[in-house]
Scaffold this motif. Structure first.
Motif, short mmCIF file in Angstrom:
data_model
loop_
_atom_site.label_atom_id
_atom_site.label_comp_id
_atom_site.label_asym_id
_atom_site.label_seq_id
_atom_site.Cartn_x
_atom_site.Cartn_y
_atom_site.Cartn_z
N SER A 115 0.83 -1.21 0.00
CA SER A 115 0.00 0.00 0.00
C SER A 115 0.86 1.27 0.00
CB SER A 115 -0.95 0.00 1.20
OG SER A 115 -0.20 0.00 2.39
N ASN A 116 2.19 1.09 -0.06
CA ASN A 116 3.10 2.24 -0.11
C ASN A 116 4.41 1.75 -0.72
OD1 ASN A 116 4.32 4.67 0.33
ND2 ASN A 116 4.73 4.30 2.50
N MET A 117 4.40 1.52 -2.03
CA MET A 117 5.52 0.80 -2.65
C MET A 117 6.70 1.73 -2.95
SD MET A 117 3.77 -1.95 -5.16
CE MET A 117 2.01 -2.03 -5.35
N PRO A 118 7.91 1.25 -2.68
CA PRO A 118 9.09 2.08 -2.87
C PRO A 118 9.59 2.09 -4.32
CG PRO A 118 9.72 -0.02 -1.93
CD PRO A 118 8.23 -0.06 -2.10
N PHE A 119 8.70 2.39 -5.25
CA PHE A 119 9.06 2.40 -6.68
C PHE A 119 8.56 3.68 -7.34
CE2 PHE A 119 8.22 -2.14 -5.58
CZ PHE A 119 9.54 -2.56 -5.58
#
Ligand SMILES: C[S@@+](CC[C@H](N)C(=O)[O-])C[C@H]1O[C@@H](n2cnc3c(N)ncnc32)[C@H](O)[C@@H]1O
Length: 212
Positions: A66-70
């Motif tokens: 729900s909070n992707m580092p991409f």
């Protein structure tokens, strides 16, 4: 050959069928955002980027779907296989294997205990951002019976997809002949059919249903 919508088989047979029909890119960039140990990729010729929230696993990225580092528009395909079972499955009185294999925790990680529907919208918003235009999500979704009530997770998933103007394109019903064979005396009073299938739902990040 045009594949049928029901597969008696395993996830590693479902994934190539869905990619062949719905992804026209030769070497797609694939993110598996709930990788765990990657059982569903066994024997396949794909190298997905391996992400999961559990830092104890062997991964490329530890992250929350729900909070992707991409960056925006990083992937052609995102594979989503969230924990489907109720949180009670990880309680002290139940089997601990669910915690290890499926990431079920008795704390409930953002769920209401019965199902994972509250995670669908936060995941889909991030997937829409991180996917390229016309990219696809392959989501493994299972309905379940909990507390004597049917939990319609596939209906909630499709509704969440539509609310974000993405397109639910296709659905494969997978029946794994070696799954669903567990028995428990706790289930003697359950007056629902025993689940023997799950859904692979294909979602496109645009209003198109079929790829080029
Ligand atoms: C059903 S398992 C996935 C099994 C995997 N597809 C396989 O083939 O081995 C669900 C996984 O989702 C992970 N998970 C749960 N919540 C998550 C989140 N918010 N972000 C990323 N991964 C999460 C769990 O740690 C667990 O490994």
């Amino acid at each position: 050959m045009r594949h049928k919508s029901v597969l008696i088989g395993k996830d590693n047979e479902a994934i190539p069928i869905l990619l062949q029909i719905h992804c026209s890119i030769e070497n797609p960039l694939i993110l598996d955002c709930t990788y765990n140990t990657g059982k569903m990729w066994k024997g396949l010729n794909y190298n997905p980027h391996r992400m999961d929230i559990n830092p104890k696993l062997d991964l490329d990225t530890v992250g929350d779907f729900s909070n992707m580092p991409f960056e925006n528009e990083s992937f052609d395909v995102i594979v989503f296989d969230p924990p489907h079972l109720p949180t009670h499955a990880a309680s002290e009185n139940s089997s601990k294997i669910w915690e290890k294999c499926y990431g079920i925790t008795s704390q409930g990680i953002g769920r209401d205990g019965d199902n994972v529907i509250d995670l669908f919208l936060p995941f889909l918003k991030e997937a829409k951002r991180v996917l390229k235009k016309d990219g696809i999500i392959l989501a493994k979704i299972a309905d379940l019976v909990h507390n004597h009530r049917q939990q319609w997770q596939q209906v909630d998933f499709v509704n969440a997809v539509r609310s974000l103007n993405m397109t639910p394109c296709d659905m494969l019903i997978k029946c794994d002949p070696s799954a669903g064979n567990l028995t428990s005396s706790k289930w003697e009073n359950v007056k629902h059919l025993r689940k023997a299938h799950c859904y692979w739902i294909v979602v496109r990040n645009s209003n198109k249903c079929e790829c080029k």
